[in-house]
Design an enzyme around this catalytic site. Structure first.
Site, PDB file in Angstrom:
ATOM      1  N   TYR A 102       2.391  17.238   9.133  1.00 52.07           N
ATOM      2  CA  TYR A 102       2.736  17.429  10.548  1.00 52.07           C
ATOM      3  C   TYR A 102       2.701  18.923  10.832  1.00 52.07           C
ATOM      4  O   TYR A 102       2.575  19.743   9.932  1.00 52.07           O
ATOM      5  CB  TYR A 102       4.119  16.844  10.862  1.00 52.07           C
ATOM      6  N   ARG A 116       7.742  14.730  16.064  1.00 52.07           N
ATOM      7  CA  ARG A 116       7.648  13.312  15.728  1.00 52.07           C
ATOM      8  C   ARG A 116       7.719  13.022  14.229  1.00 52.07           C
ATOM      9  O   ARG A 116       7.769  11.856  13.834  1.00 52.07           O
ATOM     10  CB  ARG A 116       6.369  12.716  16.315  1.00 52.07           C
ATOM     11  N   TRP A 153       8.687  17.673  31.161  1.00 56.22           N
ATOM     12  CA  TRP A 153       9.592  18.818  31.016  1.00 56.22           C
ATOM     13  C   TRP A 153       9.213  19.661  29.805  1.00 56.22           C
ATOM     14  O   TRP A 153       9.164  20.886  29.880  1.00 56.22           O
ATOM     15  CB  TRP A 153      11.031  18.338  30.901  1.00 56.22           C
TER      16      TRP A 153
END
Length: 204
Positions: free
Chosen positions: A8, A14, A105
């Site tokens: 990652y 995540r 956002w």
């Protein structure tokens, strides 16, 4: 024992629920963090052109929620029966819906627009989400979200509320006693506490 590698970017994002599962289970793995500059070269080697990717003895498994469910089953952190398994998947889906709703956002770069988006999300999305999960803990009555012991779903949910309480709305969970107690309890588990204290410090 299988050999695990989790790929990652250098952030929580995540991949963090899977890292928390590894930490809680006490299972060694390679936490491979990809820099943005490396991504164009690595992307074609992933199953679907996205991260995270879990490598198990050289085989690849993609999609963060699938990785969490797989590790949960392998490490004994999944449901005791089909109903508990389904409820865990339901909660994962609710978390995923929430992340999709607040994505504008996170992505917005203009500070003024970011503030305006956040004001809207507080009432429309964030408070309802917190309230719903507080009520689930109240209803279940065990201190966990499904059944009477910790599961991979608890660790995924913990990360969302830890991040919210630490980064987005500091101290907000004090208004929600069951959620606050839940986050404090999971944070205090030795292996989780050790991981939180030792993991690379990133903003997201």
């Amino acid at each position: 024992m299988a050999e695990y590698k989790l790929q990652y970017f250098n952030m929580m994002g995540r991949a963090e629920p899977a890292r928390l599962i590894f930490a809680y289970a006490g299972v060694q793995y390679k936490d491979e963090r990809i820099e943005k500059s490396q991504w164009p070269e690595i992307k074609p080697t992933t199953p679907h052109g996205k991260l995270p990717v879990l490598h198990v003895d050289g085989k690849q498994l993609a999609q963060s929620r699938v990785i969490e469910r797989y590790l949960g089953k392998v490490f004994g952190l999944a449901g005791e029966n089909e109903w508990e398994t389904a409820k865990m998947e339901e909660l994962q889906a609710c978390v995923e819906d929430f992340l999709i709703e607040i994505q504008p956002w996170f992505k917005e770069q203009d500070n003024a627009k970011k503030v305006e988006i956040f004001k809207q999300l507080i009432e429309s999305t964030i408070i309802p989400f917190i309230t719903a999960f507080e009520n689930i803990l109240v209803t279940n009555g065990t201190g966990y979200f499904v059944g009477d012991k910790i599961s991979y779903a608890d660790l995924a949910i913990f990360h969302i509320f830890w991040f919210m309480n630490s980064k987005i709305l500091p101290g907000a969970l004090r208004k929600y006693p069951k959620l606050h107690e839940f986050v404090e309890k999971i944070s205090a588990i030795d292996s989780i506490k050790q991981w939180i204290n030792s993991r690379p410090k990133t903003e997201a």
